[in-house]
Design a protein around this motif. Structure first.
Motif, PDB file in Angstrom:
ATOM      1  N   SER A  69     -10.426 -23.332 -29.991  1.00  0.00           N
ATOM      2  CA  SER A  69      -9.589 -22.281 -29.421  1.00  0.00           C
ATOM      3  C   SER A  69      -9.416 -21.186 -30.467  1.00  0.00           C
ATOM      4  CB  SER A  69      -8.238 -22.831 -28.964  1.00  0.00           C
ATOM      5  OG  SER A  69      -7.512 -23.348 -30.052  1.00  0.00           O
ATOM      6  N   ARG A  70      -9.149 -19.990 -30.001  1.00  0.00           N
ATOM      7  CA  ARG A  70      -8.930 -18.852 -30.884  1.00  0.00           C
ATOM      8  C   ARG A  70      -7.440 -18.536 -30.884  1.00  0.00           C
ATOM      9  NH1 ARG A  70     -13.737 -20.466 -31.132  1.00  0.00           N
ATOM     10  NH2 ARG A  70     -15.436 -19.046 -31.595  1.00  0.00           N
ATOM     11  N   TRP A  71      -6.946 -18.110 -32.039  1.00  0.00           N
ATOM     12  CA  TRP A  71      -5.534 -17.797 -32.192  1.00  0.00           C
ATOM     13  C   TRP A  71      -5.338 -16.335 -32.536  1.00  0.00           C
ATOM     14  CZ3 TRP A  71      -0.973 -20.724 -32.000  1.00  0.00           C
ATOM     15  CH2 TRP A  71      -1.160 -22.046 -31.590  1.00  0.00           C
ATOM     16  N   ILE A  72      -4.307 -15.744 -31.973  1.00  0.00           N
ATOM     17  CA  ILE A  72      -3.864 -14.394 -32.315  1.00  0.00           C
ATOM     18  C   ILE A  72      -2.574 -14.547 -33.115  1.00  0.00           C
ATOM     19  CG2 ILE A  72      -2.945 -12.223 -31.402  1.00  0.00           C
ATOM     20  CD1 ILE A  72      -4.712 -12.681 -28.914  1.00  0.00           C
ATOM     21  N   GLY A  73      -2.473 -13.839 -34.228  1.00  0.00           N
ATOM     22  CA  GLY A  73      -1.265 -13.915 -35.047  1.00  0.00           C
ATOM     23  C   GLY A  73      -0.978 -12.596 -35.732  1.00  0.00           C
ATOM     24  N   GLY A  74       0.181 -12.526 -36.347  1.00  0.00           N
ATOM     25  CA  GLY A  74       0.531 -11.363 -37.160  1.00  0.00           C
ATOM     26  C   GLY A  74       0.510 -10.041 -36.432  1.00  0.00           C
ATOM     27  N   GLU A 101     -16.513 -15.085 -26.991  1.00  0.00           N
ATOM     28  CA  GLU A 101     -17.360 -15.895 -27.859  1.00  0.00           C
ATOM     29  C   GLU A 101     -17.724 -17.195 -27.133  1.00  0.00           C
ATOM     30  OE1 GLU A 101     -15.494 -16.395 -31.692  1.00  0.00           O
ATOM     31  OE2 GLU A 101     -14.977 -14.269 -31.794  1.00  0.00           O
ATOM     32  N   PRO A 102     -18.955 -17.676 -27.297  1.00  0.00           N
ATOM     33  CA  PRO A 102     -19.381 -18.900 -26.597  1.00  0.00           C
ATOM     34  C   PRO A 102     -18.526 -20.112 -26.972  1.00  0.00           C
ATOM     35  CG  PRO A 102     -21.260 -17.772 -27.613  1.00  0.00           C
ATOM     36  CD  PRO A 102     -20.017 -17.081 -28.101  1.00  0.00           C
ATOM     37  N   TRP A 142      -4.041 -18.606 -23.095  1.00  0.00           N
ATOM     38  CA  TRP A 142      -4.723 -17.893 -22.024  1.00  0.00           C
ATOM     39  C   TRP A 142      -6.110 -18.486 -21.897  1.00  0.00           C
ATOM     40  CZ3 TRP A 142      -9.166 -14.902 -21.731  1.00  0.00           C
ATOM     41  CH2 TRP A 142      -9.328 -14.127 -20.569  1.00  0.00           C
ATOM     42  N   THR A 143      -6.439 -18.904 -20.681  1.00  0.00           N
ATOM     43  CA  THR A 143      -7.740 -19.540 -20.455  1.00  0.00           C
ATOM     44  C   THR A 143      -8.623 -18.592 -19.651  1.00  0.00           C
ATOM     45  OG1 THR A 143      -6.664 -21.701 -20.446  1.00  0.00           O
ATOM     46  CG2 THR A 143      -8.875 -21.591 -19.502  1.00  0.00           C
ATOM     47  N   PRO A 144      -9.839 -18.312 -20.174  1.00  0.00           N
ATOM     48  CA  PRO A 144     -10.755 -17.424 -19.435  1.00  0.00           C
ATOM     49  C   PRO A 144     -11.102 -17.997 -18.072  1.00  0.00           C
ATOM     50  CG  PRO A 144     -11.589 -17.882 -21.653  1.00  0.00           C
ATOM     51  CD  PRO A 144     -10.418 -18.791 -21.419  1.00  0.00           C
TER      52      PRO A 144
END
Length: 145
Positions: A69-74, A101-102, A142-144
């Motif tokens: 999973s990808r994280w958004i921060g800051g 991203e795959p 959030w899931t694509p």
């Protein structure tokens, strides 16, 4: 609102560090200098400058978790540029970029339960609270499609 997400470089890092938030937001975000240290000295986070018409208006960082999973921060939008749609555009642009991203199962972020403005923004963009916590923060994903 059109924004660009650009690498933090020797040419724009000072503008990133100079970003400030409203006094009531200071309990929810760190100074950008703190986030840049996490990015530089850690092995998890990657910094991005948020620009509008070539001028730095914000900052964010992203990471990849063990489960892909990808994280958004800051997420920081300068106090002088808030209420212009920059934060919304930033989160959407980074979310979509990371989700493209795959093999990405979802994009995650976290926020303090008391940060009602952030919660409202993220939920309005399709993030769903999962019941997970990161330290004392609520995790939303959030899931694509």
């Amino acid at each position: 609102m059109h924004i660009d997400l650009e690498p933090v470089t020797k040419d724009n890092w000072r503008a990133c560090v100079a970003l400030t938030v409203q006094p009531e937001q200071r309990e929810f975000v760190n100074d950008v200098s703190h986030y840049l240290c996490l990015c530089h000295y850690g092995d998890t986070w990657h910094p991005l400058a948020v620009t509008v018409d070539g001028e730095v208006a914000g900052f964010c960082m992203w990471a990849v978790d063990d489960d892909a999973s990808r994280w958004i921060g800051g997420v920081v939008v300068d106090a002088s540029r808030q209420r212009q749609g920059i934060g919304r555009a930033l989160v959407v642009a980074l979310r979509d970029r990371l989700a493209a991203e795959p093999g990405v199962p979802n994009v995650a972020l976290s926020y303090a339960p008391e940060n009602t403005a952030a919660r409202a923004l993220y939920l309005s963009l399709g993030f769903v609270e999962t019941g997970e916590m990161e330290d004392d923060e609520i995790i939303a994903r959030w899931t694509p499609a």
